[in-house]
Design an enzyme around this catalytic site. Structure first.
Site, PDB file in Angstrom:
ATOM      1  N   GLU A 283       0.876  -1.159   0.000  1.00  0.00           N
ATOM      2  CA  GLU A 283       0.000   0.000   0.000  1.00  0.00           C
ATOM      3  C   GLU A 283       0.922   1.220   0.000  1.00  0.00           C
ATOM      4  OE1 GLU A 283      -2.675   0.107   3.344  1.00  0.00           O
ATOM      5  OE2 GLU A 283      -3.411   2.085   2.765  1.00  0.00           O
TER       6      GLU A 283
ATOM      7  N   ARG B 190       5.781 -13.114   9.216  1.00  0.00           N
ATOM      8  CA  ARG B 190       6.415 -11.848   8.893  1.00  0.00           C
ATOM      9  C   ARG B 190       7.766 -11.743   9.585  1.00  0.00           C
ATOM     10  NH1 ARG B 190       2.721  -8.117   9.213  1.00  0.00           N
ATOM     11  NH2 ARG B 190       4.055  -6.320   9.512  1.00  0.00           N
TER      12      ARG B 190
ATOM     13  N   LYS C  85       4.483   1.001   9.825  1.00  0.00           N
ATOM     14  CA  LYS C  85       4.650   2.264   9.110  1.00  0.00           C
ATOM     15  C   LYS C  85       4.121   3.434   9.923  1.00  0.00           C
ATOM     16  CE  LYS C  85       3.238   0.160   5.205  1.00  0.00           C
ATOM     17  NZ  LYS C  85       2.652   0.002   3.870  1.00  0.00           N
TER      18      LYS C  85
HETATM   19  P1  ATP Z   1       2.318  -1.879   8.053  1.00  0.00           P
HETATM   20  O1  ATP Z   1       1.508  -2.787   8.928  1.00  0.00           O
HETATM   21  O2  ATP Z   1       3.623  -1.467   8.624  1.00  0.00           O
HETATM   22  O3  ATP Z   1       1.555  -0.726   7.485  1.00  0.00           O
HETATM   23  P2  ATP Z   1       1.703  -3.491   5.861  1.00  0.00           P
HETATM   24  O4  ATP Z   1       1.812  -4.949   5.997  1.00  0.00           O
HETATM   25  O5  ATP Z   1       0.347  -2.932   5.954  1.00  0.00           O
HETATM   26  O6  ATP Z   1       2.715  -2.794   6.835  1.00  0.00           O
HETATM   27  P3  ATP Z   1       1.846  -3.300   3.040  1.00  0.00           P
HETATM   28  O7  ATP Z   1       2.271  -2.149   2.216  1.00  0.00           O
HETATM   29  O8  ATP Z   1       0.426  -3.705   2.986  1.00  0.00           O
HETATM   30  O9  ATP Z   1       2.306  -2.989   4.516  1.00  0.00           O
HETATM   31  O10 ATP Z   1       2.769  -4.557   2.763  1.00  0.00           O
HETATM   32  C1  ATP Z   1       3.073  -5.021   1.482  1.00  0.00           C
HETATM   33  C2  ATP Z   1       3.483  -6.457   1.574  1.00  0.00           C
HETATM   34  O11 ATP Z   1       4.609  -6.611   2.429  1.00  0.00           O
HETATM   35  C3  ATP Z   1       2.370  -7.311   2.136  1.00  0.00           C
HETATM   36  O12 ATP Z   1       2.249  -8.458   1.326  1.00  0.00           O
HETATM   37  C4  ATP Z   1       2.824  -7.657   3.519  1.00  0.00           C
HETATM   38  O13 ATP Z   1       2.385  -8.915   3.908  1.00  0.00           O
HETATM   39  C5  ATP Z   1       4.348  -7.608   3.392  1.00  0.00           C
HETATM   40  N1  ATP Z   1       4.963  -7.270   4.664  1.00  0.00           N
HETATM   41  C6  ATP Z   1       4.744  -6.171   5.421  1.00  0.00           C
HETATM   42  N2  ATP Z   1       5.440  -6.217   6.568  1.00  0.00           N
HETATM   43  C7  ATP Z   1       6.153  -7.366   6.537  1.00  0.00           C
HETATM   44  C8  ATP Z   1       7.069  -8.006   7.444  1.00  0.00           C
HETATM   45  N3  ATP Z   1       7.419  -7.450   8.609  1.00  0.00           N
HETATM   46  N4  ATP Z   1       7.597  -9.191   7.069  1.00  0.00           N
HETATM   47  C9  ATP Z   1       7.275  -9.742   5.898  1.00  0.00           C
HETATM   48  N5  ATP Z   1       6.415  -9.223   5.015  1.00  0.00           N
HETATM   49  C10 ATP Z   1       5.846  -8.042   5.321  1.00  0.00           C
HETATM   50 MG    MG Z   2      -1.227  -3.649   4.587  1.00  0.00          MG
END
Ligand code: ATP
Ligand code: MG
Length: 554
Positions: free
Chosen positions: A34, A260, A270
């Site tokens: 995102e 993760r 984030k």
């Molecule tokens: P945040 O919770 O920090 O906003 P998010 O998971 O919502 O992070 P996205 O932009 O939706 O962020 O993530 C894009 C991709 O990266 C998704 O497929 C998510 O599963 C993966 N991802 C995010 N954080 C991690 C992590 N700590 N380890 C592995 N994969 C991750």
């Molecule tokens: Mg997300």
């Protein structure tokens, strides 16, 4: 990139079976961030897994922005994300997609669900909505709007789209099962009103699909074969499947979840990273202390070391905490082999070589990279006055201290001479301000003709030739392993480590003054450093310490 990106894992075993059984003939994955922040090291794990899997199976990995939430998303984030993925070494080719490009189709699928009586417009307030949803062990309550006719629902949905209602006045909910033990299946919202401009569709829409509704459709439209996400989405999987089973779309990707990346001494959400920036605890997304890809790059990490780290932590289904020391180890291991060595003195104390003529100077030769047989060499000026590290001197040293401090005891100056300590000069307050030594001209290059040994070797720079360099020494941003876990009334902000950045002026040998931006070097016995690509100027490199050297040569 020639290395294997991801180690074999349970997802690859599934893919192997799918290819063997003929269920799939090609592998299509995607990375779907995102655009509401910069990428962090956790994303790097997902990037390596998704792109690495596509590379391994000669398939494709789509780069897709999951931009279904208009408010938090910005073009700056889109650009930074693409730049970071490219920097990490991955290429999506033609396959750059935006979920927002599918809004028309998503709208159509919502209409289809409504027409089939599988979705309805609900006017409960968010509080009422929550109240009706119930708890896992007890069934929820049906919405009073659950049995509105499809015709009526369609009219409302059209009005929602036309902007007739305010934000939150209506949502469209899938009609699934209010008694399901899985709360995500209790008539989840699939469309909501949000009168906000979108970074790509402008004001065309004032209704936006919810993540769970949108994501599976995005995957299906793109023909994703293996939709890989993190474990918290496991409970969303029945909904993912329900939506695809109930709309007219050919493709039904399968979702697989992995654990993760969690990293100690780090926060990764984030929202928290943004808070650190907004409240000015760090200098932006690319602050070298940030766990963002941009921050790690600015610190001096290589893309290969980040990929190597992601490979070593592996892909499993079990939540665990990875050690930031492993990331540091990966970059050290790489730079130990690849980086040129220079001499720099961070905390200088002057050494005067009493028997070296006042106006004499000479050039000595250093090997840039002792790990490389074909290494180039460089010229290092030597003169009567030098700087060495203050902690290479000790007043009243114990016997096992093999550096300066005991009269008559010799130490080797790297690539130069043996020098013998004579005395320390103090100022009125008793602080040592200068060391007096003598050198043995027979030991040029750092070797004695008579095989006599010295135990200690230290780095040095010639005082009049040295360059005053800004050095930034970074440490962990937090003072405890799990700053994320609020305990004793403390938040992650309370756990910021106050000495995470130390800036100092060091003395470095002249050859290191010529290093261009992005160079990565070792300052001998100190650490690996990166010539900052933003603040350095010609002949004035600013050095970011990537990691200190753990094992020093003797
Ligand atoms: P945040 O919770 O920090 O906003 P998010 O998971 O919502 O992070 P996205 O932009 O939706 O962020 O993530 C894009 C991709 O990266 C998704 O497929 C998510 O599963 C993966 N991802 C995010 N954080 C991690 C992590 N700590 N380890 C592995 N994969 C991750
Ligand atoms: Mg997300």
């Amino acid at each position: 990139m020639t290395e294997e990106i991801v180690a074999n894992n349970f997802i690859h075993e599934i893919i192997d079976e799918d290819l063997k059984s003929g269920k799939h003939t090609e592998v299509v994955t995607r990375f779907p961030p995102e655009p509401n922040g910069y990428l962090h090291i956790g994303h790097a794990k997902s990037i390596c897994l998704n792109f690495g899997t596509a590379i391994k199976y000669n398939g494709r990995c789509n780069m897709r922005f999951d931009d279904t939430n208009p408010e938090k998303e910005e073009v700056e984030y889109v650009d930074s994300i693409l730049e970071d993925i490219r920097w990490l070494g991955f290429d999506w080719g033609e396959n750059l997609f935006f979920a927002s490009d599918y809004f028309d189709r998503m709208y159509g699928y919502a209409v289809e669900l409504i027409e089939k009586g599988l979705a309805y417009a609900c006017r409960l307030t968010p509080e009422e909505f929550k109240g009706c949803r119930g708890i896992p062990t007890e069934p929820g309550k049906d919405s009073p709007f659950r049995d509105t006719t499809p015709e009526e629902n369609l009219k409302i949905f059209e009005n929602m789209k036309a902007g007739v209602y305010n934000d939150g006045e209506y949502v469209i909910r899938a009609k699934i099962d209010m008694a399901s033990p899985n709360l995500h299946m209790r008539d989840p919202a699939i469309y909501r009103i949000k009168k906000a401009d979108h970074h790509r569709t402008g004001d065309k829409w004032c209704i936006y699909p919810m993540y769970d509704f949108a994501h599976c459709i995005e995957d299906a439209i793109e023909g994703i074969t293996h939709s890989i996400c993190t474990l918290e989405f496991e409970v969303h999987r029945p909904l993912y499947d329900w939506i695809l089973d109930n709309i007219s779309i050919e493709c039904h990707p399968r979702q697989y979840e992995f654990a993760r990346l969690n990293l100690n001494y780090t926060v990764m959400s984030k929202r928290k990273l943004l808070q650190l920036i907004e409240e000015k605890y760090v200098n932006g997304w690319d602050d070298p202390r940030m766990p963002t890809v941009a921050g790690l790059r600015r610190r001096g990490y290589t893309a290969a070391s980040i990929r190597e780290f992601c490979k070593r932590i592996g892909v499993t289904k079990f939540e665990s905490m990875s050690d930031i020391a492993l990331l540091e180890h990966c970059v050290r291991e790489e730079l130990n082999v690849t980086s040129d060595r220079y001499m720099g003195v961070l905390d200088p104390i002057k050494v005067v070589i009493e028997n070296y003529p006042e106006n004499q100077e000479e050039i000595l030769i250093g090997t840039n990279n002792p790990m490389d047989e074909k290494s180039a060499t460089r010229e290092i000026p030597f003169s009567r006055e030098l700087y060495v590290e203050r902690n290479d001197y000790m007043e009243n040293p114990p016997n096992k201290f093999h550096r300066l401090g005991k009269p008559g005891k010799e130490v080797r100056l790297r690539y130069a001479y043996f020098i013998a300590f004579k005395e320390a000069i103090k100022d009125e307050d008793g602080n040592v301000i200068e060391l007096r030594c003598t050198y043995d001209p027979e030991t040029k290059g750092g070797n004695a003709p008579d095989e006599r040994k010295v135990r200690g070797t230290i780095q040095w720079v010639s005082a009049k030739h040295a360059y005053d360099a800004e050095m930034r020494l970074y440490d962990r941003l937090f003072d405890c392993e799990t700053p994320d876990i609020n305990k004793d009334g403390k938040t992650f902000i309370d756990h910021l480590y106050k000495d995470s950045l130390k800036t100092l002026t060091a003395k470095v040998e002249p050859a290191a003054q010529k290093l261009g931006k992005t160079a990565r070097i070792q300052f001998e016995r100190t650490g690996y450093f990166y010539v900052d690509h933003i603040d350095s100027t010609e002949n004035a490199p600013v050095f970011n310490q990537i990691v200190p050297l753990r094992s020093s040569w003797k």
